[in-house]
Design a protein around this motif. Structure first.
Motif, PDB file in Angstrom:
ATOM      1  N   GLN A  46       0.810  -1.211   0.000  1.00  0.00           N
ATOM      2  CA  GLN A  46       0.000   0.000   0.000  1.00  0.00           C
ATOM      3  C   GLN A  46       0.849   1.268   0.000  1.00  0.00           C
ATOM      4  N   THR A  47       2.171   1.139  -0.095  1.00  0.00           N
ATOM      5  CA  THR A  47       3.027   2.319  -0.100  1.00  0.00           C
ATOM      6  C   THR A  47       3.057   2.946  -1.480  1.00  0.00           C
ATOM      7  N   ALA A  48       3.413   4.203  -1.529  1.00  0.00           N
ATOM      8  CA  ALA A  48       3.424   4.924  -2.798  1.00  0.00           C
ATOM      9  C   ALA A  48       4.632   4.579  -3.651  1.00  0.00           C
ATOM     10  N   VAL A  49       5.714   4.102  -3.031  1.00  0.00           N
ATOM     11  CA  VAL A  49       6.939   3.864  -3.788  1.00  0.00           C
ATOM     12  C   VAL A  49       7.108   2.421  -4.227  1.00  0.00           C
ATOM     13  N   GLY A  50       6.394   1.486  -3.659  1.00  0.00           N
ATOM     14  CA  GLY A  50       6.477   0.101  -4.092  1.00  0.00           C
ATOM     15  C   GLY A  50       7.497  -0.732  -3.347  1.00  0.00           C
ATOM     16  N   TYR A  51       8.168  -0.179  -2.376  1.00  0.00           N
ATOM     17  CA  TYR A  51       9.105  -0.934  -1.564  1.00  0.00           C
ATOM     18  C   TYR A  51       9.075  -0.391  -0.141  1.00  0.00           C
ATOM     19  N   ARG A  52       9.597  -1.196   0.771  1.00  0.00           N
ATOM     20  CA  ARG A  52       9.638  -0.809   2.173  1.00  0.00           C
ATOM     21  C   ARG A  52      11.086  -0.719   2.616  1.00  0.00           C
ATOM     22  N   VAL A  53      11.427   0.327   3.350  1.00  0.00           N
ATOM     23  CA  VAL A  53      12.785   0.555   3.818  1.00  0.00           C
ATOM     24  C   VAL A  53      12.817   0.349   5.325  1.00  0.00           C
ATOM     25  N   VAL A  54      13.784  -0.467   5.788  1.00  0.00           N
ATOM     26  CA  VAL A  54      13.960  -0.706   7.218  1.00  0.00           C
ATOM     27  C   VAL A  54      15.365  -0.256   7.583  1.00  0.00           C
ATOM     28  N   ARG A  55      15.456   0.703   8.498  1.00  0.00           N
ATOM     29  CA  ARG A  55      16.748   1.206   8.982  1.00  0.00           C
ATOM     30  C   ARG A  55      16.886   0.871  10.455  1.00  0.00           C
ATOM     31  N   GLY A  56      17.874   0.051  10.784  1.00  0.00           N
ATOM     32  CA  GLY A  56      18.153  -0.254  12.180  1.00  0.00           C
ATOM     33  C   GLY A  56      16.988  -0.874  12.914  1.00  0.00           C
ATOM     34  N   GLY A  57      16.513  -2.011  12.482  1.00  0.00           N
ATOM     35  CA  GLY A  57      15.395  -2.668  13.145  1.00  0.00           C
ATOM     36  C   GLY A  57      15.294  -4.122  12.707  1.00  0.00           C
ATOM     37  N   ALA A  97      44.096  12.796  -5.109  1.00  0.00           N
ATOM     38  CA  ALA A  97      43.096  13.257  -4.149  1.00  0.00           C
ATOM     39  C   ALA A  97      42.427  12.064  -3.480  1.00  0.00           C
ATOM     40  N   VAL A  98      41.923  12.294  -2.296  1.00  0.00           N
ATOM     41  CA  VAL A  98      41.190  11.288  -1.552  1.00  0.00           C
ATOM     42  C   VAL A  98      39.838  11.899  -1.171  1.00  0.00           C
ATOM     43  N   ALA A  99      38.769  11.132  -1.405  1.00  0.00           N
ATOM     44  CA  ALA A  99      37.423  11.630  -1.094  1.00  0.00           C
ATOM     45  C   ALA A  99      36.675  10.596  -0.258  1.00  0.00           C
ATOM     46  N   ASP A 100      35.922  11.080   0.706  1.00  0.00           N
ATOM     47  CA  ASP A 100      35.025  10.240   1.498  1.00  0.00           C
ATOM     48  C   ASP A 100      33.605  10.482   0.999  1.00  0.00           C
ATOM     49  N   VAL A 101      32.941   9.407   0.575  1.00  0.00           N
ATOM     50  CA  VAL A 101      31.596   9.513   0.015  1.00  0.00           C
ATOM     51  C   VAL A 101      30.652   8.675   0.869  1.00  0.00           C
ATOM     52  N   ARG A 102      29.471   9.216   1.115  1.00  0.00           N
ATOM     53  CA  ARG A 102      28.492   8.505   1.918  1.00  0.00           C
ATOM     54  C   ARG A 102      27.104   8.784   1.358  1.00  0.00           C
ATOM     55  N   ILE A 103      26.235   7.765   1.406  1.00  0.00           N
ATOM     56  CA  ILE A 103      24.846   7.932   0.985  1.00  0.00           C
ATOM     57  C   ILE A 103      24.075   8.546   2.146  1.00  0.00           C
ATOM     58  N   ASN A 104      23.340   9.595   1.865  1.00  0.00           N
ATOM     59  CA  ASN A 104      22.542  10.269   2.883  1.00  0.00           C
ATOM     60  C   ASN A 104      21.373   9.375   3.284  1.00  0.00           C
ATOM     61  N   GLY A 105      21.149   9.233   4.573  1.00  0.00           N
ATOM     62  CA  GLY A 105      20.082   8.374   5.072  1.00  0.00           C
ATOM     63  C   GLY A 105      18.738   9.066   5.170  1.00  0.00           C
ATOM     64  N   GLY A 106      18.631  10.326   4.700  1.00  0.00           N
ATOM     65  CA  GLY A 106      17.364  11.049   4.722  1.00  0.00           C
ATOM     66  C   GLY A 106      16.400  10.514   3.685  1.00  0.00           C
ATOM     67  N   ASP A 107      15.139  10.859   3.840  1.00  0.00           N
ATOM     68  CA  ASP A 107      14.097  10.269   3.003  1.00  0.00           C
ATOM     69  C   ASP A 107      14.233  10.533   1.499  1.00  0.00           C
ATOM     70  N   PRO A 108      14.322  11.742   1.017  1.00  0.00           N
ATOM     71  CA  PRO A 108      14.348  11.858  -0.451  1.00  0.00           C
ATOM     72  C   PRO A 108      15.654  11.340  -1.061  1.00  0.00           C
ATOM     73  N   GLN A 109      16.776  11.570  -0.401  1.00  0.00           N
ATOM     74  CA  GLN A 109      18.054  11.129  -0.960  1.00  0.00           C
ATOM     75  C   GLN A 109      18.188   9.607  -0.898  1.00  0.00           C
ATOM     76  N   LEU A 110      17.738   9.001   0.184  1.00  0.00           N
ATOM     77  CA  LEU A 110      17.819   7.551   0.308  1.00  0.00           C
ATOM     78  C   LEU A 110      16.931   6.872  -0.727  1.00  0.00           C
ATOM     79  N   GLY A 111      15.751   7.399  -0.966  1.00  0.00           N
ATOM     80  CA  GLY A 111      14.869   6.838  -1.994  1.00  0.00           C
ATOM     81  C   GLY A 111      15.487   6.914  -3.376  1.00  0.00           C
TER      82      GLY A 111
END
Length: 126
Positions: A46-57, A97-111
């Motif tokens: 029933q979600t609008a995006v078609g998948y369910r995200v579980v963070r730390g659970g 050069a050295v770069a640290d890259v991380r995926i943002n855990g916020g809602d729009p960026q994570l989606g």
């Protein structure tokens, strides 16, 4: 002595049944670590995006109906080297050069990251 055997058989059957239920729950229960994201897709939800995200659970998976994907949210170290880059004066440079890259855990960026990196289909708006 003959009355004890049926009770023993029933007790063994109950113990085996409890053991099977515990093993089934242990195999179907997924525990998500804090630095990972679990994406469950496949069955119509029933979600609008078609998948369910579980963070730390925790989440249950249904093996034939749902697809389980993992995304790591830890920092990724990128080592970049550019050779023969010209400066303003036309001097060839070798840049390291050295770069640290991380995926943002916020809602729009994570989606967005889930849909791009995990190939989870996005359900179009009706």
């Amino acid at each position: 002595m003959n009355d004890f055997i049926p009770i023993l058989i029933v007790a063994v059957i109950i113990a085996v049944g409890v053991l099977l239920v515990i093993m089934l729950i242990q195999n179907l229960l997924i525990v998500v670590l804090p630095n990972k994201v679990l994406v469950i897709s496949g069955r119509s939800r029933q979600t609008a995006v078609g998948y369910r995200v579980v963070r730390g659970g925790r989440a249950f998976r249904i093996p034939l109906l749902k697809k389980v994907s993992w995304m790591d949210l830890t920092t990724i170290l990128l080592d970049l080297t550019v050779e023969n880059a010209c400066s303003r004066g036309g001097i060839p440079l070798k840049i390291h050069a050295v770069a640290d890259v991380r995926i943002n855990g916020g809602d729009p960026q994570l989606g967005n990251a889930i849909e791009r990196f995990l190939a989870v289909p996005h359900r179009p708006d009706p």
